[in-house]
Design an enzyme around this catalytic site. Structure first.
Site, PDB file in Angstrom:
ATOM      1  CD  GLU A 271      -2.932  -1.091  -0.142  1.00  0.00           C
ATOM      2  OE1 GLU A 271      -3.260   0.022  -0.488  1.00  0.00           O
ATOM      3  OE2 GLU A 271      -3.189  -1.973  -0.859  1.00  0.00           O
ATOM      4  CD1 TRP A 274      -1.391  -0.301  -4.115  1.00  0.00           C
ATOM      5  CD2 TRP A 274      -1.954   1.209  -5.734  1.00  0.00           C
ATOM      6  NE1 TRP A 274      -2.202  -1.082  -4.917  1.00  0.00           N
ATOM      7  CE2 TRP A 274      -2.337  -0.359  -5.939  1.00  0.00           C
ATOM      8  CE3 TRP A 274      -2.394   2.224  -6.588  1.00  0.00           C
ATOM      9  CZ2 TRP A 274      -3.083  -0.589  -7.230  1.00  0.00           C
ATOM     10  CZ3 TRP A 274      -2.884   1.676  -7.675  1.00  0.00           C
ATOM     11  CH2 TRP A 274      -3.542   0.653  -8.014  1.00  0.00           C
ATOM     12  CD1 TRP A 302     -18.157  15.379 -16.698  1.00  0.00           C
ATOM     13  CD2 TRP A 302     -18.760  13.527 -15.286  1.00  0.00           C
ATOM     14  NE1 TRP A 302     -17.333  14.490 -16.354  1.00  0.00           N
ATOM     15  CE2 TRP A 302     -17.568  13.389 -15.487  1.00  0.00           C
ATOM     16  CE3 TRP A 302     -19.474  12.756 -14.589  1.00  0.00           C
ATOM     17  CZ2 TRP A 302     -16.795  12.214 -15.296  1.00  0.00           C
ATOM     18  CZ3 TRP A 302     -18.673  11.584 -14.208  1.00  0.00           C
ATOM     19  CH2 TRP A 302     -17.390  11.652 -14.576  1.00  0.00           C
ATOM     20  CG  ASN A 337      -8.752   2.571   0.515  1.00  0.00           C
ATOM     21  OD1 ASN A 337      -8.384   3.394  -0.282  1.00  0.00           O
ATOM     22  ND2 ASN A 337      -8.336   1.032  -0.098  1.00  0.00           N
ATOM     23  CD1 TRP A 355     -13.331  12.288 -13.203  1.00  0.00           C
ATOM     24  CD2 TRP A 355     -11.756  13.026 -12.141  1.00  0.00           C
ATOM     25  NE1 TRP A 355     -12.313  12.675 -14.089  1.00  0.00           N
ATOM     26  CE2 TRP A 355     -11.206  13.231 -13.548  1.00  0.00           C
ATOM     27  CE3 TRP A 355     -10.778  13.400 -11.198  1.00  0.00           C
ATOM     28  CZ2 TRP A 355     -10.185  13.793 -13.752  1.00  0.00           C
ATOM     29  CZ3 TRP A 355      -9.571  14.068 -11.468  1.00  0.00           C
ATOM     30  CH2 TRP A 355      -9.018  14.219 -12.554  1.00  0.00           C
ATOM     31  CD1 TRP A 378     -10.742  11.796  -5.371  1.00  0.00           C
ATOM     32  CD2 TRP A 378     -12.891  11.305  -6.181  1.00  0.00           C
ATOM     33  NE1 TRP A 378     -11.459  11.990  -4.495  1.00  0.00           N
ATOM     34  CE2 TRP A 378     -12.952  11.870  -4.835  1.00  0.00           C
ATOM     35  CE3 TRP A 378     -13.673  11.001  -6.865  1.00  0.00           C
ATOM     36  CZ2 TRP A 378     -14.022  11.776  -4.151  1.00  0.00           C
ATOM     37  CZ3 TRP A 378     -14.968  11.066  -6.176  1.00  0.00           C
ATOM     38  CH2 TRP A 378     -15.296  11.350  -4.883  1.00  0.00           C
TER      39      TRP A 378
HETATM   40  P1  FAD Z   1      -2.802   1.892   5.308  1.00  0.00           P
HETATM   41  O1  FAD Z   1      -3.791   0.917   4.775  1.00  0.00           O
HETATM   42  O2  FAD Z   1      -2.481   1.790   6.910  1.00  0.00           O
HETATM   43  O3  FAD Z   1      -1.799   2.235   4.397  1.00  0.00           O
HETATM   44  C1  FAD Z   1      -0.522   2.638   4.543  1.00  0.00           C
HETATM   45  C2  FAD Z   1      -0.283   3.887   3.844  1.00  0.00           C
HETATM   46  O4  FAD Z   1      -0.171   3.550   2.384  1.00  0.00           O
HETATM   47  C3  FAD Z   1      -1.207   4.960   3.752  1.00  0.00           C
HETATM   48  O5  FAD Z   1      -1.128   5.847   4.896  1.00  0.00           O
HETATM   49  C4  FAD Z   1      -0.962   5.559   2.441  1.00  0.00           C
HETATM   50  O6  FAD Z   1      -0.089   6.529   2.512  1.00  0.00           O
HETATM   51  C5  FAD Z   1      -0.705   4.444   1.590  1.00  0.00           C
HETATM   52  N1  FAD Z   1      -1.979   4.232   0.990  1.00  0.00           N
HETATM   53  C6  FAD Z   1      -2.771   3.373   1.414  1.00  0.00           C
HETATM   54  N2  FAD Z   1      -3.860   3.056   0.427  1.00  0.00           N
HETATM   55  C7  FAD Z   1      -3.441   3.677  -0.658  1.00  0.00           C
HETATM   56  C8  FAD Z   1      -4.022   3.772  -2.078  1.00  0.00           C
HETATM   57  N3  FAD Z   1      -5.381   3.368  -2.506  1.00  0.00           N
HETATM   58  N4  FAD Z   1      -3.210   4.641  -2.834  1.00  0.00           N
HETATM   59  C9  FAD Z   1      -2.181   5.401  -2.889  1.00  0.00           C
HETATM   60  N5  FAD Z   1      -1.695   5.148  -1.363  1.00  0.00           N
HETATM   61  C10 FAD Z   1      -2.171   4.184  -0.384  1.00  0.00           C
HETATM   62  N6  FAD Z   1      -4.799   8.592   0.453  1.00  0.00           N
HETATM   63  C11 FAD Z   1      -4.051   9.695   0.778  1.00  0.00           C
HETATM   64  O7  FAD Z   1      -2.853   9.626   1.698  1.00  0.00           O
HETATM   65  N7  FAD Z   1      -4.282  10.927   0.551  1.00  0.00           N
HETATM   66  C12 FAD Z   1      -5.531  11.247  -0.219  1.00  0.00           C
HETATM   67  O8  FAD Z   1      -5.597  12.458  -0.658  1.00  0.00           O
HETATM   68  C13 FAD Z   1      -6.264  10.073  -0.673  1.00  0.00           C
HETATM   69  N8  FAD Z   1      -7.412  10.141  -1.263  1.00  0.00           N
HETATM   70  C14 FAD Z   1      -8.124   9.187  -1.631  1.00  0.00           C
HETATM   71  C15 FAD Z   1      -9.404   9.418  -2.492  1.00  0.00           C
HETATM   72  C16 FAD Z   1     -10.192   8.047  -2.879  1.00  0.00           C
HETATM   73  C17 FAD Z   1     -11.284   8.726  -3.701  1.00  0.00           C
HETATM   74  C18 FAD Z   1      -9.712   6.865  -2.693  1.00  0.00           C
HETATM   75  C19 FAD Z   1     -10.376   5.691  -2.960  1.00  0.00           C
HETATM   76  C20 FAD Z   1      -8.590   6.802  -1.867  1.00  0.00           C
HETATM   77  C21 FAD Z   1      -7.720   7.864  -1.155  1.00  0.00           C
HETATM   78  N9  FAD Z   1      -6.417   7.777  -0.606  1.00  0.00           N
HETATM   79  C22 FAD Z   1      -5.843   8.724  -0.394  1.00  0.00           C
HETATM   80  C23 FAD Z   1      -6.073   6.450  -0.434  1.00  0.00           C
HETATM   81  C24 FAD Z   1      -6.328   5.596   1.003  1.00  0.00           C
HETATM   82  O9  FAD Z   1      -7.901   5.610   1.052  1.00  0.00           O
HETATM   83  C25 FAD Z   1      -5.643   6.266   2.142  1.00  0.00           C
HETATM   84  O10 FAD Z   1      -4.227   6.264   1.972  1.00  0.00           O
HETATM   85  C26 FAD Z   1      -5.846   5.304   3.285  1.00  0.00           C
HETATM   86  O11 FAD Z   1      -7.216   5.113   3.458  1.00  0.00           O
HETATM   87  C27 FAD Z   1      -5.189   5.919   4.500  1.00  0.00           C
HETATM   88  O12 FAD Z   1      -5.233   5.180   5.672  1.00  0.00           O
HETATM   89  P2  FAD Z   1      -4.186   4.515   6.374  1.00  0.00           P
HETATM   90  O13 FAD Z   1      -2.921   5.340   6.673  1.00  0.00           O
HETATM   91  O14 FAD Z   1      -4.711   3.903   7.705  1.00  0.00           O
HETATM   92  O15 FAD Z   1      -3.674   3.435   5.343  1.00  0.00           O
END
Ligand code: FAD
Length: 480
Positions: A271, A274, A302, A337, A355, A378
């Site tokens: 993650e 990602w 849209w 997420n 979006w 998005w």
């Molecule tokens: P964990 O599951 O503990 O993951 C660890 C770290 O991995 C996160 O802190 C983050 O840095 C990274 N990560 C996790 N999932 C993703 C992902 N899908 N894509 C990229 N990196 C990821 N994340 C943001 O940090 N900033 C945003 O502005 C953001 N906007 C989002 C918008 C949408 C529509 C969606 C679907 C997801 C978005 N995310 C964003 C990705 C993700 O939802 C969050 O990073 C995650 O929920 C953060 O929680 P966590 O730190 O507990 O994640």
């Protein structure tokens, strides 16, 4: 005579440990770390992130003062503020860690040129990604559009450098400049709506390190199975700390890999990968926050229903998992997420809303808002991005709720008005028997809304809009 100070331009790298620019400056006489807010900047933080930034800077001020130094502030364009501060302190060198937002390379070039006009040196360091954009390349030298290939190539590279320790001492310059203080940045939103944020978050480098350690001790083992369940506390919640650089991904990588290997740790690091992938996309496509990666989506028809955006933003759509997510976002500046994907799909597909509108709302309300990850995510949900979910996969908010929140724990937490409803109706209250509604104290449309649309019909509308788009380009229509 004391040597001239080195200025360190801090942005979203608000930490003293594993901070390459700060470490390099500290080796060489006095240091003046500087944070500059440019209110006219498009990527200035949104409302919730301003609250976080205020507290993060306050913690950083303390950490720098404890090492004998001082954090200076500027207000205005960095290409004007940095030369001003350098000339005021006699600095001959300005260092920074490379920025991650879309206009960072251009901005850094403008700052370097403005400094060079006064014969002041400058340099940038890689710091806040596992790999710098441009370094993870396919065999033919191209960039990756698919995450698994990107991650495989990243895994084949040497591991990221060992994190640097925090400098023991950060000597302040003999004559620190006068200028704005943290209070002058006026970051705390008014009126005071941020108590919900303060209840659950503790910004700052120390809190980030504690959160990582606690997650690796107790949470990571079950991460692979619990991370998709919004009713559980199954993820790290490191995202706002990462967004402000209170912790860097290289520190996370090393902390996680020096422990016993596990499936949970592997999934967790993926993650974090990602996050790098999103930044690699942004580096290749600086217009990622504005324009679809798949150009045909620029002509998408849209057609948002009147009032629907406000219902989505307030968490009043009548679909419990969507409303719970939007209320969690409003109250805490964060959303799970899985639920981010559900609410985003609902806005873009059920409500046929661009979006970019959802991206902008998230930018203003998330404490972890990141130009790269927000835009890439998005676009992923909308089906127009890299490695994206196909447009015709339209999430059913009821089935998603029942699958990922089967006991309704998440929904009950953020929609207390539904707390008394039995599990079988908690994701579809409009189907509940009148007696069950009455026993739970629910009066539909009074204590909780009926759905603002019929999901089945909305799905057909979205698929028709998408099919028209493909047919217009001469492509084949997706399966209905
Ligand atoms: P964990 O599951 O503990 O993951 C660890 C770290 O991995 C996160 O802190 C983050 O840095 C990274 N990560 C996790 N999932 C993703 C992902 N899908 N894509 C990229 N990196 C990821 N994340 C943001 O940090 N900033 C945003 O502005 C953001 N906007 C989002 C918008 C949408 C529509 C969606 C679907 C997801 C978005 N995310 C964003 C990705 C993700 O939802 C969050 O990073 C995650 O929920 C953060 O929680 P966590 O730190 O507990 O994640």
């Amino acid at each position: 005579m004391t040597s001239p100070p080195t200025l360190v331009w801090l942005r979203r790298d608000l930490r003293v440990a594993d901070n390459p620019a700060l470490a390099a400056a500290a080796q060489d006489g006095p240091v003046l770390p500087v944070f500059i807010l440019d209110p006219a900047d498009r990527w200035a933080p949104g409302g919730a992130a301003r609250w976080w930034l205020h507290h993060s800077l306050a913690r950083l001020e303390n950490a720098i003062a404890a090492r004998g130094g001082r954090l200076a502030f500027g207000l205005g364009p960095p290409a004007a503020e940095l030369p001003r501060l350098a000339l005021a302190t006699g600095a001959r060198r300005v260092l920074w860690n490379r920025g991650l937002d879309p206009r960072a390379p251009e901005q850094e070039a403008a700052v370097a040129a403005a400094l060079a006009a006064h014969s002041i040196d400058s340099a940038g360091f890689p710091a806040d990604l596992l790999a710098q954009p441009g370094t993870v390349r396919s065999r033919s030298g191209g960039s990756f559009q698919v995450f698994t290939a990107f991650w495989r190539a990243w895994r084949a590279l040497p591991p990221p450098p060992t994190p640097l320790p925090a400098p023991a001492r950060l000597a302040a310059p003999a004559e620190p400049p006068s200028g704005p203080t943290l209070a002058d940045l006026d970051l705390l939103p008014r009126p005071r709506w941020w108590d919900g944020l303060a209840e659950i978050w503790q910004p700052g480098e120390d809190a980030a390190a504690q959160r990582l350690a606690a997650f690796l001790d107790a949470g990571v083992a079950a991460y692979a199975t619990r991370r998709d369940q919004p009713g559980e506390d199954g993820t790290s919640r490191l995202s706002p700390h990462l967004a402000f650089g209170e912790i860097g991904p290289r520190q996370i990588w090393h902390a996680a890999t020096t422990r016993e290997p596990s499936q949970g740790a592997e999934t967790f690091l993926r993650e974090v990968g990602w996050r790098d992938f999103s930044h690699a996309l942004l580096a290749d496509h600086p217009d990622l926050p504005d324009r679809p990666l798949r150009p045909e989506f620029a002509a998408f028809p849209w057609d948002p229903p009147p009032g629907a955006l406000a219902a989505w933003q307030r968490g009043e759509t009548g679909f419990p998992i969507v409303d719970a997510g939007m209320r969690q976002l409003w109250r805490t500046g964060w959303m799970h997420n899985r639920v981010r994907m559900i609410v985003a799909s609902f806005l873009v597909k059920d409500l046929l809303t661009p979006w970019q509108t959802g991206e902008a709302w998230f930018w203003d309300t998330l404490v972890d808002a990141s130009p790269a990850v927000n835009a890439a995510s998005w676009q992923w949900v909308a089906g127009c991005g890299a490695d994206a979910a196909p447009y015709f996969r339209v999430f059913n908010p009821v089935l998603q709720g029942e699958k990922f929140d089967p006991r309704g724990r998440y929904v009950r937490r953020w929609l207390p008005e539904l707390a008394g409803l039995p599990d079988r109706w908690v994701h579809r209250p409009w189907e509940a028997e009148p007696l069950a509604l009455a026993a739970a104290g629910i009066a539909l449309d009074r204590t909780y809304p009926r759905p603002i649309l019929d999901h089945g019909a909305a799905r057909q509308r979205a698929l028709a809009a998408f099919a028209g788009l493909r047919v217009a380009r001469g492509g084949s229509a997706p399966p209905a």
